[in-house]
Motif scaffolding. Structure first.
Motif, PDB file in Angstrom:
ATOM      1  N   LEU A   1      -0.251  -0.704  -4.531  1.00 49.80           N
ATOM      2  CA  LEU A   1      -1.563  -0.068  -4.635  1.00 49.80           C
ATOM      3  C   LEU A   1      -1.402   1.409  -4.336  1.00 49.80           C
ATOM      4  O   LEU A   1      -0.811   1.772  -3.322  1.00 49.80           O
TER       5      LEU A   1
ATOM      6  N   PHE B   1      -6.290   2.270  -6.161  1.00 47.40           N
ATOM      7  CA  PHE B   1      -7.201   1.765  -5.140  1.00 47.40           C
ATOM      8  C   PHE B   1      -8.595   1.508  -5.697  1.00 47.40           C
ATOM      9  O   PHE B   1      -9.306   0.630  -5.233  1.00 47.40           O
ATOM     10  N   ASP B   2      -8.974   2.293  -6.699  1.00 48.67           N
ATOM     11  CA  ASP B   2     -10.334   2.189  -7.220  1.00 48.67           C
ATOM     12  C   ASP B   2     -10.476   1.116  -8.305  1.00 48.67           C
ATOM     13  O   ASP B   2     -11.512   1.020  -8.955  1.00 48.67           O
TER      14      ASP B   2
ATOM     15  N   PRO C   1      -3.231   5.493  -4.425  1.00 44.65           N
ATOM     16  CA  PRO C   1      -4.481   6.259  -4.545  1.00 44.65           C
ATOM     17  C   PRO C   1      -4.603   6.815  -5.955  1.00 44.65           C
ATOM     18  O   PRO C   1      -3.602   7.092  -6.611  1.00 44.65           O
ATOM     19  N   SER C   2      -5.816   6.971  -6.414  1.00 46.95           N
ATOM     20  CA  SER C   2      -6.010   7.488  -7.771  1.00 46.95           C
ATOM     21  C   SER C   2      -5.552   8.940  -7.867  1.00 46.95           C
ATOM     22  O   SER C   2      -5.383   9.468  -8.950  1.00 46.95           O
TER      23      SER C   2
ATOM     24  N   THR D   1       0.236   4.190   0.528  1.00 43.46           N
ATOM     25  CA  THR D   1      -0.058   5.186   1.553  1.00 43.46           C
ATOM     26  C   THR D   1       0.592   4.823   2.882  1.00 43.46           C
ATOM     27  O   THR D   1       0.582   5.623   3.804  1.00 43.46           O
TER      28      THR D   1
ATOM     29  N   ASP E   1       0.847  -1.185   0.000  1.00 42.42           N
ATOM     30  CA  ASP E   1       0.000   0.000   0.000  1.00 42.42           C
ATOM     31  C   ASP E   1       0.889   1.243   0.000  1.00 42.42           C
ATOM     32  O   ASP E   1       1.629   1.491   0.954  1.00 42.42           O
TER      33      ASP E   1
END
Length: 173
Positions: free
Chosen positions: A28, A51-52, A30-31, A4, A2
């Motif tokens: 992964l 993520f989306d 974030p957009s 983030t 991730d």
């Protein structure tokens, strides 16, 4: 992984690859990631997914990555090729036993020494030292050569490893 997570950075991805990790690495993001995950790909990630992303698409991408790795990947050599040790590098102008080199760094220097004054391609070094297939896209070699140069400079040894842009490296006499 991730993106983030506070400890996941392009540097941590590079360190993971340099440590010899040879599995698939999916990050992964974030957009809203400013560079769209490009920095993670440049650092050694195999794939970046937003993520989306729909769960079915995520499963399909992971399965494709796994198939690609299983069909082409050979595990890296646990030690430098052909059991290289510092005494194999006696033809160099520096005493490598006085320099703290990793097994991979010794492997790179051994291949370059064996091919002294000839250009050694990136593909050849990646294959012989790491066991990577020719189509591998990674910067572990660049990082390794950078580390070799830094260690040679800090030990006041002459740095004679030259980059041949777009091709590979050469060890000059």
């Amino acid at each position: 992984m991730d993106a983030t997570a506070p400890d996941l950075t392009p540097i941590s991805v590079m360190k993971l690859r340099l440590s010899g990790f040879c599995g698939g690495l999916v990050v992964l993001v974030p957009s809203t990631e400013p560079d769209g995950g490009v920095s993670m790909l440049n650092a050694g990630a195999d794939h970046v997914i937003g993520f989306d992303t729909h769960p079915e698409q995520l499963r399909a991408r992971l399965a494709a990555l796994q198939r690609r790795i299983e069909s082409t990947w050979q595990p890296p050599h646990p030690s430098p090729p052909s059991g290289i040790s510092p005494h194999h590098l006696q033809a160099t102008p520096w005493n490598v036993s006085d320099i703290a080199l990793t097994a991979r760094e010794l492997g790179v220097l051994a291949v370059l020494t064996r091919n002294r004054d000839r250009v050694v391609t990136r593909h050849q070094l990646l294959r012989e030292v790491w066991g990577f297939p020719p189509e591998a896209k990674t910067n572990v070699l660049t990082m390794c050569v950078s580390s070799i140069r830094r260690k040679l400079r800090s030990s006041e040894a002459p740095c004679i490893v030259r980059t041949i842009r777009g091709t590979g490296y050469i060890l000059h006499s």
